[in-house]
Design a protein around this motif. Sequence first.
Motif, short mmCIF file in Angstrom:
data_model
loop_
_atom_site.label_atom_id
_atom_site.label_comp_id
_atom_site.label_asym_id
_atom_site.label_seq_id
_atom_site.Cartn_x
_atom_site.Cartn_y
_atom_site.Cartn_z
N ALA A 1 0.71 -0.60 0.17
CA ALA A 1 0.37 0.20 -0.18
C ALA A 1 0.86 1.35 0.12
N ALA A 2 1.99 1.23 0.61
CA ALA A 2 2.97 2.83 0.88
C ALA A 2 3.28 2.57 -0.51
N PHE A 3 3.98 1.54 -1.32
CA PHE A 3 4.74 1.82 -2.61
C PHE A 3 3.67 1.94 -3.31
N VAL A 4 2.43 1.43 -3.58
CA VAL A 4 1.56 1.97 -4.01
C VAL A 4 1.33 3.82 -4.10
N ILE A 5 1.04 3.66 -3.35
CA ILE A 5 0.59 5.59 -3.09
C ILE A 5 2.13 6.58 -3.29
N ALA A 6 2.91 6.04 -3.14
CA ALA A 6 4.03 6.63 -3.43
C ALA A 6 4.44 6.89 -4.77
#
Length: 94
Positions: free
Chosen positions: A32-37
């Motif tokens: 999720a953090a990678f997708v948001i970034a």
Amino acid sequence: ISSRFGLLLQGIRDNAPRMRALGHPILRARLAAFVIASLYAAIGGILLTWETRVITPVALDLSRAVWVLTAAVIGGTMSLSGSAIGVVVMVAPE
């Protein structure tokens, strides 16, 4: 940063095995953090293209990435104001 998701990411950064032992979904949170970034990076690229009206290899040059990383190191990455100060310091000599 003080949201539930932000605290989860900080816990994963500090001690991932402990967070896994506590039952938190480590892989899902990292994804999720990678997708948001990636979403923020894509929006930045779209806005850059919209502003300049052209896409060239120069826009993807390594020097641009080094400039951004240098500004982040100067100002720090833990706060928005620190990053802004890093950009001001980098732009001032120009």
